[in-house]
Design an enzyme around this catalytic site. Structure first.
Site, PDB file in Angstrom:
ATOM      1  N   ARG A 229      19.286   8.254   4.367  1.00  0.00           N
ATOM      2  CA  ARG A 229      18.787   9.299   5.261  1.00  0.00           C
ATOM      3  C   ARG A 229      19.869   9.779   6.214  1.00  0.00           C
ATOM      4  NH1 ARG A 229      14.327   6.037   8.957  1.00  0.00           N
ATOM      5  NH2 ARG A 229      15.643   4.265   9.477  1.00  0.00           N
TER       6      ARG A 229
ATOM      7  N   ARG B 164      -2.575  10.975   2.476  1.00  0.00           N
ATOM      8  CA  ARG B 164      -3.430  11.623   3.450  1.00  0.00           C
ATOM      9  C   ARG B 164      -3.870  12.954   2.878  1.00  0.00           C
ATOM     10  NH1 ARG B 164       0.119  11.790   8.573  1.00  0.00           N
ATOM     11  NH2 ARG B 164      -0.281   9.631   9.151  1.00  0.00           N
TER      12      ARG B 164
ATOM     13  N   ASP C 119       8.219  -4.310  14.554  1.00  0.00           N
ATOM     14  CA  ASP C 119       8.444  -3.092  15.327  1.00  0.00           C
ATOM     15  C   ASP C 119       8.565  -3.454  16.806  1.00  0.00           C
ATOM     16  OD1 ASP C 119       8.712  -0.910  13.606  1.00  0.00           O
ATOM     17  OD2 ASP C 119       6.549  -0.816  13.241  1.00  0.00           O
TER      18      ASP C 119
ATOM     19  N   ARG D 199      19.269  -7.778   4.202  1.00  0.00           N
ATOM     20  CA  ARG D 199      19.884  -6.536   3.763  1.00  0.00           C
ATOM     21  C   ARG D 199      20.556  -5.950   4.997  1.00  0.00           C
ATOM     22  NH1 ARG D 199      21.869  -4.525  -0.677  1.00  0.00           N
ATOM     23  NH2 ARG D 199      21.218  -2.361  -0.798  1.00  0.00           N
TER      24      ARG D 199
ATOM     25  N   ARG E 275       0.862  -1.176   0.000  1.00  0.00           N
ATOM     26  CA  ARG E 275       0.000   0.000   0.000  1.00  0.00           C
ATOM     27  C   ARG E 275       0.899   1.226   0.000  1.00  0.00           C
ATOM     28  NH1 ARG E 275      -2.415   0.954   4.831  1.00  0.00           N
ATOM     29  NH2 ARG E 275      -0.419   0.356   5.697  1.00  0.00           N
TER      30      ARG E 275
ATOM     31  N   GLU F 142      22.893   6.905   6.852  1.00  0.00           N
ATOM     32  CA  GLU F 142      22.514   5.493   6.801  1.00  0.00           C
ATOM     33  C   GLU F 142      22.687   4.978   5.375  1.00  0.00           C
ATOM     34  OE1 GLU F 142      18.968   4.766   9.208  1.00  0.00           O
ATOM     35  OE2 GLU F 142      18.331   3.320   7.703  1.00  0.00           O
TER      36      GLU F 142
ATOM     37  N   TYR G 270      10.510  -8.814   9.974  1.00  0.00           N
ATOM     38  CA  TYR G 270      10.640  -7.458  10.501  1.00  0.00           C
ATOM     39  C   TYR G 270       9.513  -7.217  11.495  1.00  0.00           C
ATOM     40  CZ  TYR G 270      10.898  -2.577  11.350  1.00  0.00           C
ATOM     41  OH  TYR G 270      11.006  -1.389  12.016  1.00  0.00           O
TER      42      TYR G 270
HETATM   43  P1  FDA Z   1      17.490  -7.752  18.724  1.00  0.00           P
HETATM   44  O1  FDA Z   1      18.263  -7.875  17.468  1.00  0.00           O
HETATM   45  O2  FDA Z   1      17.333  -6.408  19.307  1.00  0.00           O
HETATM   46  O3  FDA Z   1      18.131  -8.677  19.841  1.00  0.00           O
HETATM   47  C1  FDA Z   1      18.718  -9.930  19.564  1.00  0.00           C
HETATM   48  C2  FDA Z   1      19.976 -10.029  20.385  1.00  0.00           C
HETATM   49  O4  FDA Z   1      20.478 -11.354  20.316  1.00  0.00           O
HETATM   50  C3  FDA Z   1      21.083  -9.117  19.902  1.00  0.00           C
HETATM   51  O5  FDA Z   1      21.516  -8.272  20.930  1.00  0.00           O
HETATM   52  C4  FDA Z   1      22.181 -10.086  19.473  1.00  0.00           C
HETATM   53  O6  FDA Z   1      23.493  -9.594  19.742  1.00  0.00           O
HETATM   54  C5  FDA Z   1      21.874 -11.294  20.323  1.00  0.00           C
HETATM   55  N1  FDA Z   1      22.398 -12.536  19.765  1.00  0.00           N
HETATM   56  C6  FDA Z   1      22.195 -13.043  18.534  1.00  0.00           C
HETATM   57  N2  FDA Z   1      22.869 -14.189  18.377  1.00  0.00           N
HETATM   58  C7  FDA Z   1      23.503 -14.434  19.541  1.00  0.00           C
HETATM   59  C8  FDA Z   1      24.372 -15.463  19.983  1.00  0.00           C
HETATM   60  N3  FDA Z   1      24.718 -16.474  19.175  1.00  0.00           N
HETATM   61  N4  FDA Z   1      24.856 -15.403  21.236  1.00  0.00           N
HETATM   62  C9  FDA Z   1      24.531 -14.380  22.052  1.00  0.00           C
HETATM   63  N5  FDA Z   1      23.721 -13.382  21.682  1.00  0.00           N
HETATM   64  C10 FDA Z   1      23.208 -13.393  20.433  1.00  0.00           C
HETATM   65  N6  FDA Z   1      10.895  -0.493  15.665  1.00  0.00           N
HETATM   66  C11 FDA Z   1      10.023   0.481  16.054  1.00  0.00           C
HETATM   67  O7  FDA Z   1       9.052   0.180  16.742  1.00  0.00           O
HETATM   68  N7  FDA Z   1      10.246   1.783  15.707  1.00  0.00           N
HETATM   69  C12 FDA Z   1      11.313   2.160  14.946  1.00  0.00           C
HETATM   70  O8  FDA Z   1      11.476   3.351  14.645  1.00  0.00           O
HETATM   71  C13 FDA Z   1      12.236   1.146  14.537  1.00  0.00           C
HETATM   72  N8  FDA Z   1      13.326   1.472  13.797  1.00  0.00           N
HETATM   73  C14 FDA Z   1      14.149   0.474  13.308  1.00  0.00           C
HETATM   74  C15 FDA Z   1      15.206   0.831  12.465  1.00  0.00           C
HETATM   75  C16 FDA Z   1      16.013  -0.158  11.935  1.00  0.00           C
HETATM   76  C17 FDA Z   1      17.153   0.235  11.025  1.00  0.00           C
HETATM   77  C18 FDA Z   1      15.757  -1.516  12.230  1.00  0.00           C
HETATM   78  C19 FDA Z   1      16.585  -2.603  11.608  1.00  0.00           C
HETATM   79  C20 FDA Z   1      14.733  -1.855  13.091  1.00  0.00           C
HETATM   80  C21 FDA Z   1      13.911  -0.864  13.644  1.00  0.00           C
HETATM   81  N9  FDA Z   1      12.875  -1.180  14.515  1.00  0.00           N
HETATM   82  C22 FDA Z   1      11.998  -0.187  14.919  1.00  0.00           C
HETATM   83  C23 FDA Z   1      12.641  -2.577  14.967  1.00  0.00           C
HETATM   84  C24 FDA Z   1      13.320  -2.921  16.311  1.00  0.00           C
HETATM   85  O9  FDA Z   1      14.713  -2.731  16.194  1.00  0.00           O
HETATM   86  C25 FDA Z   1      13.033  -4.391  16.687  1.00  0.00           C
HETATM   87  O10 FDA Z   1      11.658  -4.580  16.805  1.00  0.00           O
HETATM   88  C26 FDA Z   1      13.653  -4.874  17.986  1.00  0.00           C
HETATM   89  O11 FDA Z   1      14.909  -4.344  18.240  1.00  0.00           O
HETATM   90  C27 FDA Z   1      13.753  -6.393  17.959  1.00  0.00           C
HETATM   91  O12 FDA Z   1      14.168  -6.936  19.198  1.00  0.00           O
HETATM   92  P2  FDA Z   1      14.695  -8.429  19.283  1.00  0.00           P
HETATM   93  O13 FDA Z   1      14.928  -8.724  20.714  1.00  0.00           O
HETATM   94  O14 FDA Z   1      13.816  -9.318  18.511  1.00  0.00           O
HETATM   95  O15 FDA Z   1      16.074  -8.432  18.444  1.00  0.00           O
END
Ligand code: FDA
Length: 370
Positions: A280, A176, A350, A249, A172, A300, A348
């Site tokens: 950005r 607005r 949030d 990516r 989509r 970025e 993905y």
């Molecule tokens: P997360 O990746 O945070 O945690 C996983 C952890 O596991 C990491 O710390 C990693 O180091 C650890 N790990 C992995 N493998 C391991 C291993 N083998 N041993 C030990 N540790 C290990 N959301 C939103 O609501 N508003 C926003 O504006 C944004 N903006 C945004 C920008 C960008 C560029 C991205 C990529 C994402 C966002 N998000 C967002 C989404 C947000 O980042 C996301 O929802 C959460 O951080 C996810 O949390 P998790 O705990 O799932 O993963």
């Protein structure tokens, strides 16, 4: 008798919420993370008194009062409203697409005038069954908006020509017909005062944590510490990539300290044009209405991904979805391991969705136990 009820791999939002809730229910948790800090991707680095969003701009927003109340236990949120700008062909425009954008683009002043142009262009350039992203965007929004804001930005983001990208990437393109620059439609929005680390510290208070520990470097010993493992890392890595590697990516962040109080006057400015390799510039202080003498900006750059880089956006094509399904099936057999979070679910999410899914997981487990 094991030392812990849960070994939680990953101190991101999923793991931290899980640990917090289980600790409240008298379960003993150990949280480990391979990074040198807690918080996963919401972690902020303090520099010059500014919270730098180290893994990309994070703005909290939700429609769910339960989740809003949940995070407000740990921090007070400010009234930041995300209103990004886009620099396109040398001119600044308001986002998301709204009456301000249309005025800047065409000089239209009323919703009727703007709608006439958009509908006219959809008729002229749209096709019945779009075969690629370009045709999809033209069919949803017409030529001017596509060419000014979408084409080059998207090509940078994916490193692929819009005509070679699948149509489904854009489902989509909301427009607005009001003068409203608030990017999100959710009822609740803001940035936690003190930064996201405040929330993570609140969640993990009193819980044993260890950083700089990679689960795979000492898997057997670590697993033997606890009855159950909560795994929030990459699901393909957990199964030693036996069905192949899931693709992502990546992003590269270039941080810069400037000796000026205010660099761009807004937290987020998108750079649409292909002459800029970044998509950005974030000016972090504006998330918190900062008054420091200096400022930190971050460019970025979208990048291709390999195992040595941070995995940011899953590439949800058929091939990856098929591979993921195999891992998902396999994961159901590991009864002592709970998989959760963006990397284990290859999706993905949030922040508010991750918190909700972690809370749901905890509830499911506690229901079975009693
Ligand atoms: P997360 O990746 O945070 O945690 C996983 C952890 O596991 C990491 O710390 C990693 O180091 C650890 N790990 C992995 N493998 C391991 C291993 N083998 N041993 C030990 N540790 C290990 N959301 C939103 O609501 N508003 C926003 O504006 C944004 N903006 C945004 C920008 C960008 C560029 C991205 C990529 C994402 C966002 N998000 C967002 C989404 C947000 O980042 C996301 O929802 C959460 O951080 C996810 O949390 P998790 O705990 O799932 O993963």
């Amino acid at each position: 008798e094991k030392k812990y009820d849960y070994l939680i791999v990953g101190a991101g939002l999923f793991g931290s919420v899980f640990a917090h809730e289980m600790t409240k229910h008298n379960k003993k948790c150990l949280v480990i993370d391979k990074r040198e800090h807690l918080g996963g991707n919401v972690y902020c680095e303090q520099k010059e008194g500014i919270n730098v969003h180290k893994y990309g701009a994070h703005i909290f927003h939700t429609n769910d009062k339960r989740i809003w109340d949940y995070v407000n236990q740990f921090a007070t949120f400010n009234n930041y409203i995300n209103s990004p700008l886009s620099l396109s062909k040398g001119k600044l425009y308001n986002l998301p697409f709204n009456m301000n954008t249309f005025y800047q683009l065409w000089g239209t002043k009323t919703p009727r005038e703007a709608k006439e142009i958009i509908d006219g262009q959809i008729k002229e350039y749209g096709v019945k069954s779009p075969k690629n992203l370009e045709e999809q965007a033209l069919s949803l929004i017409g030529k001017d908006i596509y060419e000014t804001f979408i084409k080059e930005y998207t090509e940078k983001q994916w490193g692929t020509k819009a005509t070679d990208l699948p149509a489904f990437i854009i489902k989509r393109l909301p427009v607005r017909y009001t003068y409203n620059n608030n990017y999100f439609n959710d009822i609740y929005q803001g940035i936690p005062i003190g930064g996201y680390n405040t929330i993570i510290n609140g969640l993990l208070e009193g819980i044993e944590t260890k950083t700089n520990i990679d689960f795979f470097e000492d898997r057997v010993a670590l697993e033997s510490l606890a009855d159950k493992v909560v795994y929030t890392g990459k699901i393909d890595e957990f199964f030693d990539y036996k069905y192949g590697q899931l693709e992502y990516r990546s992003l590269r962040f270039e941080h810069e300290l400037h000796d000026v109080e205010n660099y761009q006057g807004n937290a987020v400015v998108n750079y649409n044009d292909s002459e800029y390799k970044f998509t950005r510039i974030i000016e972090h202080k504006h998330f918190e209405f900062g008054k420091q003498d200096k400022t930190i900006i971050t460019r970025e750059y979208p990048e291709s991904w390999d195992r040595g880089k941070e995995a940011y956006y899953p590439i949800n094509n058929d091939r990856n979805q098929d591979v993921f399904k195999k891992y998902k099936e396999e994961s159901k057999k590991s009864k002592h391991v709970i998989f959760g979070g963006r990397l284990a679910e290859y999706r993905y999410y949030d922040m508010h969705q991750i918190i909700a899914s972690s809370l749901t997981k905890v509830e499911e487990i506690l229901k079975i136990e009693v």
